[in-house]
Design an enzyme around this catalytic site. Structure first.
Site, PDB file in Angstrom:
ATOM      1  N   HIS A  94     -28.742  -5.978 -14.881  1.00 50.08           N
ATOM      2  CA  HIS A  94     -28.770  -6.458 -13.499  1.00 50.08           C
ATOM      3  C   HIS A  94     -29.984  -7.330 -13.251  1.00 50.08           C
ATOM      4  O   HIS A  94     -30.029  -8.102 -12.302  1.00 50.08           O
ATOM      5  CB  HIS A  94     -28.799  -5.286 -12.511  1.00 50.08           C
ATOM      6  N   HIS A 121     -35.036 -12.112  -9.864  1.00 50.41           N
ATOM      7  CA  HIS A 121     -33.711 -12.563  -9.443  1.00 50.41           C
ATOM      8  C   HIS A 121     -33.655 -14.078  -9.544  1.00 50.41           C
ATOM      9  O   HIS A 121     -34.598 -14.763  -9.153  1.00 50.41           O
ATOM     10  CB  HIS A 121     -33.437 -12.173  -7.985  1.00 50.41           C
ATOM     11  N   HIS A 138     -39.711  -9.417  -7.450  1.00 51.60           N
ATOM     12  CA  HIS A 138     -39.894  -8.287  -6.531  1.00 51.60           C
ATOM     13  C   HIS A 138     -40.842  -7.280  -7.162  1.00 51.60           C
ATOM     14  O   HIS A 138     -40.509  -6.672  -8.184  1.00 51.60           O
ATOM     15  CB  HIS A 138     -38.550  -7.605  -6.240  1.00 51.60           C
ATOM     16  N   THR A 207     -32.035  -4.478  -2.362  1.00 48.18           N
ATOM     17  CA  THR A 207     -30.990  -5.518  -2.404  1.00 48.18           C
ATOM     18  C   THR A 207     -29.904  -5.172  -3.418  1.00 48.18           C
ATOM     19  O   THR A 207     -29.021  -5.981  -3.686  1.00 48.18           O
ATOM     20  CB  THR A 207     -31.579  -6.894  -2.761  1.00 48.18           C
ATOM     21  N   THR A 208     -29.995  -3.975  -3.999  1.00 55.35           N
ATOM     22  CA  THR A 208     -28.979  -3.499  -4.946  1.00 55.35           C
ATOM     23  C   THR A 208     -28.511  -2.121  -4.481  1.00 55.35           C
ATOM     24  O   THR A 208     -29.235  -1.443  -3.741  1.00 55.35           O
ATOM     25  CB  THR A 208     -29.567  -3.373  -6.368  1.00 55.35           C
TER      26      THR A 208
HETATM   27 ZN   LIG Z   1     -34.995  -7.048  -6.480  1.00 58.11          ZN
END
Ligand SMILES: [Zn+2]
Length: 256
Positions: A94, A121, A138, A207-208
């Site tokens: 991810h 990301h 992040h 955000t996941t």
């Molecule tokens: Zn993140």
């Protein structure tokens, strides 16, 4: 690791530490299978598991498009990454994530948050004035109560290599599940002792999945550059875009 840690951590701290590590671990896995495309992609996250309900029903979700920010006298974010010791860099499938063994903290007012991991990301998740950036980092921190504070750094296209990122790119794990050891010298260019006044502050979420809310977002206004070559290296390791679309602001106010 957990039981070793719990021997060291005073009883009072165990519950919040485990809570935050569970939340942090879920950034990298979670139980239900989710992805960034197709039937398990972001628009379906809320239906994949009851635990992911906030992805669909939450009102304080991240990322957002930061286009109106109220001037507030925000306290500076005091970074102290001088003693940062990374554990490894992992391709989670991810994201590309650097796990932190020790060191690394930020202080906002008297609230101290400790760096747990940071990850990337591409393209950026948060937008600024409707503009998306090629890469966003992040830096995920937790305080002793288990509250999370994420420092977001958006990178803009530049002509030159970003030296701090170069050290990581050298060790990029290319396949899902791969990891490479890192030493303190690999993250020393992220090491900084500085006080940052120019940032956006808002109340958001992971955000996941499980899209947990109550996360304090500190989005840095200064945007370091990275070269096309470096961006391609990250994108090659990530295989596909790993950004969740911006979410409605609803009743929230962004301050700066
Ligand atoms: Zn993140």
């Amino acid at each position: 690791m957990k039981s070793f840690l719990s021997l060291l951590i005073p009883a009072l701290l165990i519950a919040p530490v485990l809570t935050s590590s569970a939340v942090i671990a879920s950034e990298t896995g979670g139980h239900a299978k989710w992805s960034y495309s197709g039937a398990t992609g972001p628009s379906h996250w809320g239906d994949l598991s009851p635990e992911f309900g906030l992805c669909k029903q939450g009102k304080n979700q991240s990322p957002i498009d930061i286009s109106t920010a109220i001037d507030a006298k925000l306290p500076p974010v005091k970074f102290d990454y001088a003693m940062l010791v990374p554990e490894n860099i992992v391709n989670t499938g991810h994201s590309i994530q650097v796990n932190v063994r020790s060191g690394g903290s930020i202080k906002v007012n008297d609230d101290e948050f400790f760096l747990k991991q940071f990850h990337f990301h591409s393209p950026s998740e948060n937008m600024i004035d409707h503009v998306s950036y090629p890469l966003e980092a992040h830096f995920v921190h937790a305080n002793e109560k288990g509250d999370l504070a994420v420092v977001a750094v958006l990178y803009q296209p530049g002509a030159m290599d970003n030296l701090a990122l170069n050290a990581l790119i050298k060790h990029l794990p290319m396949k899902t599940g791969d990891s490479n050891r890192l030493s303190a010298t690999d993250t020393q260019l992220f090491e900084r002792k500085k006080s940052v006044k120019n940032y956006f502050n808002y109340n958001g979420s992971l955000t996941t999945p499980p899209c947990t809310e109550g996360v304090r977002w500190l989005v840095m206004q200064s945007r370091p550059g990275l070269s096309e070559r470096q961006l391609l290296a990250f994108q090659k390791a990530l295989k596909q875009p790993n950004n969740r679309r911006v979410q409605p602001l609803n009743a929230r106010i962004v301050t700066k």
